[in-house]
Write a protein that holds these residues in place. Structure first.
Motif, short mmCIF file in Angstrom:
data_model
loop_
_atom_site.label_atom_id
_atom_site.label_comp_id
_atom_site.label_asym_id
_atom_site.label_seq_id
_atom_site.Cartn_x
_atom_site.Cartn_y
_atom_site.Cartn_z
N PHE A 144 -8.81 -28.85 49.13
CA PHE A 144 -8.44 -30.24 48.44
C PHE A 144 -9.22 -30.62 47.11
CE2 PHE A 144 -8.70 -34.88 48.07
CZ PHE A 144 -7.29 -35.12 47.84
N THR A 145 -10.50 -30.58 47.20
CA THR A 145 -11.03 -31.05 46.06
C THR A 145 -11.13 -30.10 45.00
OG1 THR A 145 -13.24 -29.71 47.04
CG2 THR A 145 -12.84 -32.30 47.55
N VAL A 146 -10.69 -28.81 45.07
CA VAL A 146 -10.43 -27.86 44.10
C VAL A 146 -9.26 -27.89 43.59
CG1 VAL A 146 -10.44 -25.39 43.54
CG2 VAL A 146 -12.39 -26.22 44.95
N ASN A 147 -8.18 -28.04 44.41
CA ASN A 147 -7.01 -28.28 43.96
C ASN A 147 -6.50 -29.49 42.99
OD1 ASN A 147 -6.00 -25.82 45.25
ND2 ASN A 147 -5.39 -26.74 47.03
N VAL A 148 -7.25 -30.57 43.59
CA VAL A 148 -7.13 -32.05 43.00
C VAL A 148 -7.72 -31.96 41.57
CG1 VAL A 148 -7.71 -34.16 42.94
CG2 VAL A 148 -6.86 -33.16 44.95
N VAL A 149 -8.90 -31.25 41.49
CA VAL A 149 -9.51 -31.20 40.13
C VAL A 149 -8.60 -30.40 38.94
CG1 VAL A 149 -11.48 -30.44 38.89
CG2 VAL A 149 -12.08 -31.47 40.93
N LYS A 150 -8.14 -29.34 39.68
CA LYS A 150 -7.36 -28.21 38.83
C LYS A 150 -6.31 -29.03 38.51
CE LYS A 150 -8.77 -23.94 40.69
NZ LYS A 150 -8.22 -22.51 41.41
N LEU A 151 -5.54 -29.87 39.17
CA LEU A 151 -4.45 -30.63 39.02
C LEU A 151 -4.79 -31.76 37.90
CD1 LEU A 151 -1.23 -30.74 39.40
CD2 LEU A 151 -1.87 -32.29 41.28
N LEU A 152 -5.72 -32.42 38.00
CA LEU A 152 -6.06 -33.50 37.22
C LEU A 152 -6.29 -32.94 35.74
CD1 LEU A 152 -8.29 -35.63 39.41
CD2 LEU A 152 -6.07 -36.09 38.59
N ILE A 153 -6.96 -31.75 35.56
CA ILE A 153 -7.29 -31.26 34.36
C ILE A 153 -5.90 -30.81 33.67
CG2 ILE A 153 -8.30 -29.15 33.34
CD1 ILE A 153 -10.43 -29.35 35.21
N THR A 154 -5.03 -30.29 34.59
CA THR A 154 -3.79 -29.94 34.04
C THR A 154 -3.31 -31.13 33.70
OG1 THR A 154 -3.71 -28.06 35.42
CG2 THR A 154 -1.70 -28.85 34.62
N ILE A 155 -3.07 -32.05 34.03
CA ILE A 155 -2.20 -33.25 33.69
C ILE A 155 -2.86 -33.98 32.54
CG2 ILE A 155 -1.76 -35.53 34.62
CD1 ILE A 155 -1.39 -34.59 37.47
N VAL A 156 -4.18 -34.13 32.44
CA VAL A 156 -4.63 -34.51 31.46
C VAL A 156 -4.76 -34.02 30.05
CG1 VAL A 156 -7.09 -35.57 30.55
CG2 VAL A 156 -6.41 -35.96 32.94
N GLY A 157 -4.98 -32.54 30.30
CA GLY A 157 -4.86 -31.84 29.04
C GLY A 157 -3.28 -31.54 28.61
N SER A 158 -2.48 -31.65 29.72
CA SER A 158 -1.23 -31.61 29.12
C SER A 158 -0.67 -32.86 28.38
CB SER A 158 -0.05 -31.25 30.41
OG SER A 158 -0.61 -30.24 30.98
N SER A 159 -1.19 -34.00 28.74
CA SER A 159 -0.83 -35.18 28.21
C SER A 159 -1.52 -35.36 27.00
CB SER A 159 -1.54 -36.44 28.93
OG SER A 159 -0.98 -36.40 30.33
N MET A 160 -2.80 -34.86 26.69
CA MET A 160 -3.26 -34.72 25.19
C MET A 160 -2.38 -33.79 24.42
SD MET A 160 -7.08 -34.79 25.98
CE MET A 160 -8.05 -35.98 26.73
N LYS A 161 -2.07 -32.64 24.98
CA LYS A 161 -1.24 -31.86 23.99
C LYS A 161 0.05 -32.45 23.87
CE LYS A 161 -3.57 -27.79 26.09
NZ LYS A 161 -3.33 -26.41 27.04
N VAL A 162 0.88 -33.13 24.61
CA VAL A 162 2.03 -33.61 24.27
C VAL A 162 1.95 -34.83 23.18
CG1 VAL A 162 3.90 -35.22 25.01
CG2 VAL A 162 3.03 -33.29 26.67
N VAL A 163 0.63 -35.54 23.26
CA VAL A 163 0.44 -36.77 22.19
C VAL A 163 0.11 -36.10 20.99
CG1 VAL A 163 -1.18 -38.54 21.65
CG2 VAL A 163 -0.23 -38.35 23.97
N ILE A 164 -0.84 -34.94 20.83
CA ILE A 164 -1.26 -34.46 19.58
C ILE A 164 -0.09 -33.29 18.96
CG2 ILE A 164 -2.95 -32.96 18.43
CD1 ILE A 164 -4.88 -34.09 20.45
N MET A 165 0.67 -32.84 19.81
CA MET A 165 1.49 -31.57 19.08
C MET A 165 2.92 -32.28 18.98
SD MET A 165 0.25 -28.28 20.85
CE MET A 165 -1.50 -27.76 20.95
N SER A 166 3.07 -33.13 19.51
CA SER A 166 4.57 -33.92 19.35
C SER A 166 4.68 -34.48 18.21
CB SER A 166 4.67 -34.95 20.31
OG SER A 166 4.85 -34.76 21.82
N GLY A 167 3.81 -34.80 17.21
CA GLY A 167 4.08 -35.10 16.05
C GLY A 167 4.46 -34.05 14.99
N ILE A 168 3.64 -32.99 15.30
CA ILE A 168 3.88 -31.70 14.40
C ILE A 168 5.26 -31.17 14.75
CG2 ILE A 168 3.01 -29.41 14.07
CD1 ILE A 168 0.29 -30.33 15.05
#
Length: 450
Positions: free
Chosen positions: A226-250
């Protein structure tokens, strides 16, 4: 004359007394053997399995009578049910487990530092990725216009970007792994303190009315995964959110229509697929975890009670029961596989079709000379990254299914352990404590020792 020896009445005579209240010497030896067999079955796991129930019933039905066998069958009835898992229940359970690490004073500072470092590294990694997309566009344009000097200059910049990107990815993986380890340390220690304590929860849960199967698996395997899966999922969500915010403008600066189509399509795709397949996969994954644990402990029982099984010649029965357990688990695996095949096929079909969208929308403008070929290369890269980011929940649905099942199982165990009162009884259950007493014999051949 030497007086007849005074016989001490055993706990087995008290526990296995006949319905009329008479325990006779003729049945004493048989009852004690049956009681030993029952203890062998009941101690194999923290929750008796159906294999233990039927094995004990087969070994003792001839000695204890139908009434006693009925009582033992009810006492060892398994409480594992094929329960569904709801999204709100999964979210609440996951949050309660996550909060454990931040409520711990000693682990709070370390966990907070790791989280801050992760956020900073993810932000830098996203910026480097956006820079690389512009470099790929420049390299394509240099090739189209036969500009060798610009092409080699861009190649050096791409090499420099890759040299920065690689260490960032390694640092992100290291911080994520460290956070998962520290999180597991806190959760496991908390559950162990509740489970192995003066309250005797490890014993009282066996007769508790709470639906808690295999607490050892929940504390060990479920917490680790559970701890490994949650950390992976949180990294995916946070990283994806940052990519959406930064790359959407381009992407908006290149084609606003393409951005709107991608946004609407990914939203519909995520909602539909999570609604159709998410709940089913979580429910079946939770059921598989329980059935695998039952099968594993049936094998542990054969190993730890080999002498009793050999003495009572119970190998054929144990083979049948273990085979039944594994067959039941495999049937559930097939059910989960059927759901996963439909989901995976639909996901790959949608992703494959989406790869042609940028070319279809921007191709006419390139033919008219309004857009360069390098712009399409950059757009394809941005579109792929944004689409993957916006549909990351669907792509990680297998992880979410395992996470949902494990979070509910861990939180159920934590809730039951924390709800135990000072006497060790679970709230709402009629659990009794272990008590040893001597009772007078009902056969009239002598009084029991006081």
């Amino acid at each position: 004359d030497t007086p007849a020896p005074r016989r001490r009445d055993t706990g087995a005579n008290k526990a296995m007394a006949s319905p009329t209240g008479a325990a006779c010497p003729e049945k004493s030896a048989d009852i004690e053997r049956g009681f030993v067999s029952m203890m062998s079955c009941s101690t194999m796991t923290s929750r008796p399995t159906s294999g233990a129930k039927k094995s004990f019933k087969a070994a003792t039905s001839s000695t204890l009578g139908s009434e006693a066998s009925t009582v033992l069958q009810a006492a060892t009835e398994p409480k594992v049910a094929e329960a569904g898992v709801k999204w709100n229940e999964t979210a609440r359970s996951t949050w309660r487990i996550i909060s454990l690490v931040f409520r711990n004073k000693r682990a709070r500072c370390k966990a907070g530092s790791i989280v801050v470092g992760l956020v900073l590294m993810l932000m830098l990694e996203t910026l480097v990725t956006a820079w690389m997309s512009s470099l790929f566009s420049a390299s394509t344009n240099a090739l189209v216009y036969m500009d060798s000097e610009a092409f080699y200059t861009v190649l050096l910049q791409i090499a420099f970007a890759c040299a920065i990107h690689l260490p960032l990815v390694c640092v992100i993986e290291a911080l994520a792994g460290a956070f998962a380890i520290e999180w597991r340390r806190v959760v496991t220690k908390r559950l162990l303190e509740l489970y192995i304590s003066a309250k005797q929860a490890y014993y009282r849960m066996k007769s508790s009315s709470a639906n808690i199967d295999n607490p050892d698996q929940r504390i060990g395997q479920d917490v680790a995964e559970f701890t490994v899966n949650v950390v992976k999922l949180l990294i995916t969500i946070v990283g994806s959110s940052m990519k959406v915010v930064i790359m959407s403008g381009i992407l908006i600066s290149i084609s606003f229509d393409l951005y709107i189509y991608m946004l609407l399509g990914s939203a519909v795709f995520t909602v539909v697929f999570l609604k159709l397949f998410g709940g089913q996969l979580m429910r079946l994954t939770r059921l598989v975890l329980s059935q695998e644990a039952t099968f594993r402990f049936a094998l542990i029982r054969v190993r730890e009670h080999a002498e009793s099984i050999a003495f009572f010649r119970g190998a054929p029965f144990e083979l049948v029961r273990c085979t039944e357990f594994v067959e039941k688990a495999l049937r559930t695996y097939y059910r989960r596989l059927s759901v996963w095949v439909v989901f995976s096929g639909g996901q790959k079909a949608v992703v494959t079709a989406a790869q042609f969208v940028p070319t279809l929308l921007l191709g006419p403008s390139v033919l008219r000379g309004e857009t360069t070929v390098g712009t399409i290369t950059q757009t394809n890269m941005l579109f792929g990254i944004l689409l993957a980011s916006l549909t990351s929940l669907v792509a990680d649905l297998q992880t979410i299914a395992s996470l949902g099942a494990q979070s509910v199982r861990i939180d159920q165990l934590r809730s039951v352990l924390e709800s135990m009162d000072d006497d060790g009884a679970a709230t709402g259950s009629a659990t009794a404590s272990i008590e040893l007493r001597e009772v007078p014999s009902a056969c009239g051949d002598g009084d029991a020792d006081g």
